[in-house]
Design a protein around this motif. Structure first.
Motif, PDB file in Angstrom:
ATOM      1  N   LYS A  88       0.802  -1.276   0.068  1.00 57.95           N
ATOM      2  CA  LYS A  88       0.009   0.071   0.020  1.00 57.95           C
ATOM      3  C   LYS A  88       0.996   1.305   0.078  1.00 57.95           C
ATOM      4  O   LYS A  88       1.728   1.251   0.565  1.00 57.95           O
ATOM      5  N   ASP A  91       5.110   2.592  -5.414  1.00 54.33           N
ATOM      6  CA  ASP A  91       5.097   2.585  -6.634  1.00 54.33           C
ATOM      7  C   ASP A  91       5.489   1.476  -7.547  1.00 54.33           C
ATOM      8  O   ASP A  91       5.068   1.528  -8.743  1.00 54.33           O
ATOM      9  N   ASN A 122      -2.668  -5.515  -7.459  1.00 56.55           N
ATOM     10  CA  ASN A 122      -2.367  -4.509  -6.972  1.00 56.55           C
ATOM     11  C   ASN A 122      -2.155  -3.160  -7.911  1.00 56.55           C
ATOM     12  O   ASN A 122      -2.006  -2.100  -7.375  1.00 56.55           O
ATOM     13  N   GLY A 123      -2.230  -3.448  -9.115  1.00 56.03           N
ATOM     14  CA  GLY A 123      -2.105  -2.782 -10.244  1.00 56.03           C
ATOM     15  C   GLY A 123      -0.775  -1.595 -10.382  1.00 56.03           C
ATOM     16  O   GLY A 123      -0.738  -0.783 -10.475  1.00 56.03           O
ATOM     17  N   LEU A 124       0.331  -2.593  -9.908  1.00 59.13           N
ATOM     18  CA  LEU A 124       1.738  -2.035  -9.868  1.00 59.13           C
ATOM     19  C   LEU A 124       2.667  -2.724 -10.695  1.00 59.13           C
ATOM     20  O   LEU A 124       2.439  -4.099 -10.885  1.00 59.13           O
ATOM     21  N   ARG A 164       0.587   4.326 -11.262  1.00 57.96           N
ATOM     22  CA  ARG A 164      -0.278   3.661 -10.323  1.00 57.96           C
ATOM     23  C   ARG A 164      -1.631   3.764 -10.835  1.00 57.96           C
ATOM     24  O   ARG A 164      -2.097   4.749 -10.780  1.00 57.96           O
ATOM     25  N   SER A 165      -2.191   2.562 -10.718  1.00 57.08           N
ATOM     26  CA  SER A 165      -3.763   2.406 -11.108  1.00 57.08           C
ATOM     27  C   SER A 165      -4.210   1.500 -10.048  1.00 57.08           C
ATOM     28  O   SER A 165      -3.936   0.407 -10.106  1.00 57.08           O
ATOM     29  N   SER A 166      -4.993   2.317  -9.201  1.00 57.12           N
ATOM     30  CA  SER A 166      -5.762   1.578  -8.180  1.00 57.12           C
ATOM     31  C   SER A 166      -6.607   0.552  -8.588  1.00 57.12           C
ATOM     32  O   SER A 166      -7.405   0.728  -9.455  1.00 57.12           O
ATOM     33  N   THR A 167      -6.809  -0.591  -7.958  1.00 62.02           N
ATOM     34  CA  THR A 167      -7.536  -1.655  -8.643  1.00 62.02           C
ATOM     35  C   THR A 167      -8.586  -2.051  -7.287  1.00 62.02           C
ATOM     36  O   THR A 167      -8.442  -1.565  -6.201  1.00 62.02           O
ATOM     37  N   ALA A 170      -7.172  -3.654  -4.431  1.00 63.75           N
ATOM     38  CA  ALA A 170      -6.161  -3.106  -3.686  1.00 63.75           C
ATOM     39  C   ALA A 170      -7.151  -1.893  -2.850  1.00 63.75           C
ATOM     40  O   ALA A 170      -6.380  -2.032  -1.730  1.00 63.75           O
ATOM     41  N   ARG A 171      -8.132  -1.799  -3.203  1.00 61.60           N
ATOM     42  CA  ARG A 171      -8.787  -0.793  -2.148  1.00 61.60           C
ATOM     43  C   ARG A 171      -9.689  -1.664  -1.103  1.00 61.60           C
ATOM     44  O   ARG A 171      -9.901  -1.126  -0.161  1.00 61.60           O
TER      45      ARG A 171
END
Length: 204
Positions: A88, A91, A122-124, A164-167, A170-171
């Protein structure tokens, strides 16, 4: 105490950051229930001066231009929930591992696919460096670039795009999957009970 750690060394040779492994491998890095098992002759698979100790907390390493790097050491990358909490605010994920002891088995490939899942969840971007194992840059959508094959003796230069693209995962973690399981299970029970009720009505 002994720790399994990652050190970041800058261009002047100074240690600029460090992270200790949180999730140790049982029977490899420590012996579970050691007080009971050691008298029975059970020993860890890895010979070391003593058992490793887990780190106290997830430590992100600050890279160039303030980039936040989260190392996941070896098998830490296979645990979806703990990995999500560790990365969390990061990057980029860096997964370093020694898969040499697997040999030519499915193990290194399975380990690599687990790392691929963590990047997508996690979109990372995830940089994976395996000693004698599979290596490469895994993009947030799961694409692999600059990959090295098992047992390859080579180097690979890659360009990492920090975006960073929050998924949803991840949220919210496992809340949505668990809610869907409950929803479908409830729907299945309702359908089953309804069918049984209708069947009884027809018999009467």
């Amino acid at each position: 105490r002994y720790y399994n750690s990652v050190l970041a060394i800058n261009d002047t040779g100074e240690v600029a950051g460090a992270a200790d492994k949180l999730h140790l491998v049982p029977f490899g890095e420590y012996l579970p229930l050691a007080d009971w098992l050691e008298p029975l002759g059970v020993n860890p698979l890895v010979v070391a001066p003593g058992a490793f100790s887990p780190g106290n907390s997830a430590e992100q390493i600050s890279g160039p231009k303030g980039i936040k790097i989260m190392p996941l050491i070896c098998y830490e990358v296979i645990f979806a929930g703990p990995a999500m909490r560790q990365v969390k605010g990061a990057d980029i994920i860096v997964n370093v591992t020694n898969d040499a002891w697997y040999g030519a088995t499915p193990g290194p490939y399975q380990h690599f696919r687990q790392a691929q899942l963590r990047a997508v969840e996690n979109g990372l971007p995830l940089l994976r460096v395996g000693n004698n194992g599979l290596s490469g840059l895994i993009e947030p959508m799961g694409d692999v670039s600059g990959g090295l094959a098992l047992n390859a003796v080579a180097k690979s230069d890659v360009t990492v795009k920090i975006a960073r693209s929050s998924t949803l995962y991840a949220r919210h973690g496992t809340v949505i999957p668990l809610a869907l399981v409950v929803l479908f299970a409830t729907a299945g029970i309702v359908i089953l009970l309804t069918d049984q009720f209708v069947a009884r009505r027809r018999r009467t």
